[in-house]
Design a protein around this motif. Structure first.
Motif, PDB file in Angstrom:
ATOM      1  N   ASP A 286      -5.281  33.442 -33.859  1.00 31.60           N
ATOM      2  CA  ASP A 286      -6.019  32.850 -33.190  1.00 31.60           C
ATOM      3  C   ASP A 286      -6.415  31.806 -33.461  1.00 31.60           C
ATOM      4  N   VAL A 287      -6.911  31.981 -34.548  1.00 28.88           N
ATOM      5  CA  VAL A 287      -7.954  30.432 -35.305  1.00 28.88           C
ATOM      6  C   VAL A 287      -7.173  29.435 -35.523  1.00 28.88           C
ATOM      7  N   GLN A 288      -5.427  29.516 -36.575  1.00 33.87           N
ATOM      8  CA  GLN A 288      -4.774  28.572 -36.880  1.00 33.87           C
ATOM      9  C   GLN A 288      -4.468  28.100 -35.148  1.00 33.87           C
ATOM     10  N   THR A 289      -4.381  28.987 -34.515  1.00 33.48           N
ATOM     11  CA  THR A 289      -3.121  28.063 -32.814  1.00 33.48           C
ATOM     12  C   THR A 289      -4.352  27.011 -32.287  1.00 33.48           C
ATOM     13  N   LEU A 290      -5.744  27.423 -32.719  1.00 35.33           N
ATOM     14  CA  LEU A 290      -6.770  26.450 -32.111  1.00 35.33           C
ATOM     15  C   LEU A 290      -6.378  25.118 -32.855  1.00 35.33           C
ATOM     16  N   LEU A 291      -6.890  24.876 -34.357  1.00 29.50           N
ATOM     17  CA  LEU A 291      -7.350  24.741 -35.325  1.00 29.50           C
ATOM     18  C   LEU A 291      -6.911  22.898 -35.037  1.00 29.50           C
ATOM     19  N   VAL A 292      -5.867  22.975 -34.399  1.00 33.29           N
ATOM     20  CA  VAL A 292      -5.605  21.003 -34.006  1.00 33.29           C
ATOM     21  C   VAL A 292      -6.210  20.984 -32.643  1.00 33.29           C
ATOM     22  N   PRO A 293      -6.544  21.040 -32.396  1.00 31.32           N
ATOM     23  CA  PRO A 293      -6.954  20.835 -30.842  1.00 31.32           C
ATOM     24  C   PRO A 293      -8.885  21.310 -30.849  1.00 31.32           C
ATOM     25  N   VAL A 294      -8.839  21.615 -31.229  1.00 31.26           N
ATOM     26  CA  VAL A 294     -10.593  22.169 -31.516  1.00 31.26           C
ATOM     27  C   VAL A 294     -11.005  20.380 -32.311  1.00 31.26           C
ATOM     28  N   LEU A 295     -10.406  20.444 -33.608  1.00 35.73           N
ATOM     29  CA  LEU A 295     -10.909  19.567 -34.740  1.00 35.73           C
ATOM     30  C   LEU A 295     -10.257  17.964 -34.905  1.00 35.73           C
ATOM     31  N   ALA A 296      -8.902  18.503 -34.212  1.00 31.01           N
ATOM     32  CA  ALA A 296      -9.110  16.552 -34.542  1.00 31.01           C
ATOM     33  C   ALA A 296      -8.926  15.851 -34.192  1.00 31.01           C
ATOM     34  N   HIS A 297      -9.213  15.727 -32.737  1.00 27.85           N
ATOM     35  CA  HIS A 297     -10.217  14.644 -32.787  1.00 27.85           C
ATOM     36  C   HIS A 297     -11.586  14.687 -32.999  1.00 27.85           C
ATOM     37  N   ARG A 298     -12.277  15.384 -34.258  1.00 22.45           N
ATOM     38  CA  ARG A 298     -13.258  15.361 -34.236  1.00 22.45           C
ATOM     39  C   ARG A 298     -13.319  14.149 -36.270  1.00 22.45           C
ATOM     40  N   LEU A 299     -12.019  14.259 -36.306  1.00 22.29           N
ATOM     41  CA  LEU A 299     -12.052  13.796 -37.924  1.00 22.29           C
ATOM     42  C   LEU A 299     -12.147  12.471 -38.265  1.00 22.29           C
TER      43      LEU A 299
END
Length: 343
Positions: A286-299
């Motif tokens: 669950d964490v891996q699947t959501l890592l990009v949509p949840v974190l990418a825009h913040r970096l």
């Protein structure tokens, strides 16, 4: 890793996971009747809704960003307001203003469009930063402060904002603080040829939004969100989230990694994703699947990375894939699932 050995689909003692998935299925079918061929985008939108977060939809014009936002909003029997972000938009146009009433000889507050359950912010990155910042307090604290008075926003409260890529004319980047308040960012992408062919038939003669009717209520969404908060997250999975987020701060190609708020949003979204899969516990998947949509825009990436012309969003996704590959997956253990009743 889809499931852990010996781990059944536990039933959450705090509520009915089956009821939650039934509600989610109704909403997903309702939205899918308008948005063809985008099940992952619809699912992520549902995850954000049930995790009490906010959604940013970024893509080129004409691919259905606003349509997705409207279809999700209309599928819920709740108050919905739309804000068209333009360069001349003022903060008061978003939050509301205090107006002097000559009859009472006093100021009275007139609420703005944020006083709704679902706020659709169209083309948010076309407004000036001062208008964008009007949403900061709303999104984080679910309240509005005007002239020293604080007004609470009614639950559920969700901002669904659309934006065009910053390379397009008339746009400006969202401030880091604004981006950090969005739980997830998704991109619609162009439809497949089959989906586009079907769209020409179904959308050519009528607006499909006219046929969308509410399939759930605001009160039911509040109830389902409370159930999501009770989904079990083991210490191992919590540590995994901490290590993933920490790895973005140490990555040599990332100038500004994910914030502690990002970790909170990731765990909340992971709970919602687990519940949608009829589980009362979170898996590393669950964490891996959501890592990009949840974190990418913040970096915030180092500027030299963008010189090759690769889109920033693609670069961020690639770097996060590297973070996943380099971070050890926690081993299944007895703490990975909720205890049985009586234990």
């Amino acid at each position: 890793m889809a499931t852990e050995p010996g781990m059944p689909h536990w039933r959450d003692p705090a509520g009915d996971i089956g009821q939650l998935t039934d509600v989610a299925d109704r909403v997903q079918r309702s939205v899918a009747a308008v948005i063809d061929g985008k099940p992952e985008a619809i699912r992520t939108a549902l995850v954000v809704l049930l995790s009490e977060g906010h959604l940013l939809i970024e893509d080129v014009p004409g691919v259905g960003k606003t349509m997705l936002a409207k279809a999700l909003a209309r599928s819920i029997d709740a108050r919905v307001r739309r804000i068209q972000f333009t360069p001349d938009l003022l903060p008061g146009d978003v939050t509301g203003v205090s107006i002097y009433n000559q009859a009472t000889r006093d100021f009275e507050f007139r609420p703005g469009p944020v006083f709704a359950n679902i706020v659709v912010g169209d083309e948010i990155n076309r407004a000036e930063p001062k208008a964008q910042s009007a949403l900061l307090e709303c999104m984080e604290e679910h309240q509005v402060t005007v002239d020293g008075m604080t007004y609470r926003l009614e639950a559920p409260f969700m901002v669904i904002a659309t934006q065009n890529p910053v390379e397009m004319e008339g746009t400006r980047p969202l401030p880091e603080a604004q981006r950090d308040r969005f739980t997830a960012r998704i991109s619609m992408g162009y439809p497949s040829p089959a989906a586009e062919f079907a769209m020409l038939d179904s959308h050519g003669n009528a607006d499909p939004l006219d046929d969308v009717v509410p399939v759930t209520s605001a009160a039911e969404i509040v109830k389902m969100s409370a159930l999501v908060r009770s989904v079990h997250v083991s210490d191992e999975v919590r540590q995994y989230i901490v290590e993933l987020v920490g790895a973005t701060r140490r990555h040599p190609q990332i100038a500004l990694g994910a914030s502690p708020r990002a970790a909170l949003h990731l765990i909340r979204a992971s709970r919602a994703a687990a519940a949608l899969d009829r589980r009362a516990f979170v898996l590393p998947d669950d964490v891996q699947t959501l890592l990009v949509p949840v974190l990418a825009h913040r970096l915030l990436l180092h500027p030299e990375l963008t010189l090759a012309g690769e889109p920033v969003t693609d670069l961020a996704a690639r770097l996060l894939s590297d973070v996943i590959a380099r971070t050890p997956i926690p081993r299944p253990g007895p703490a990975a699932r909720p205890p049985r009743r009586g234990h």
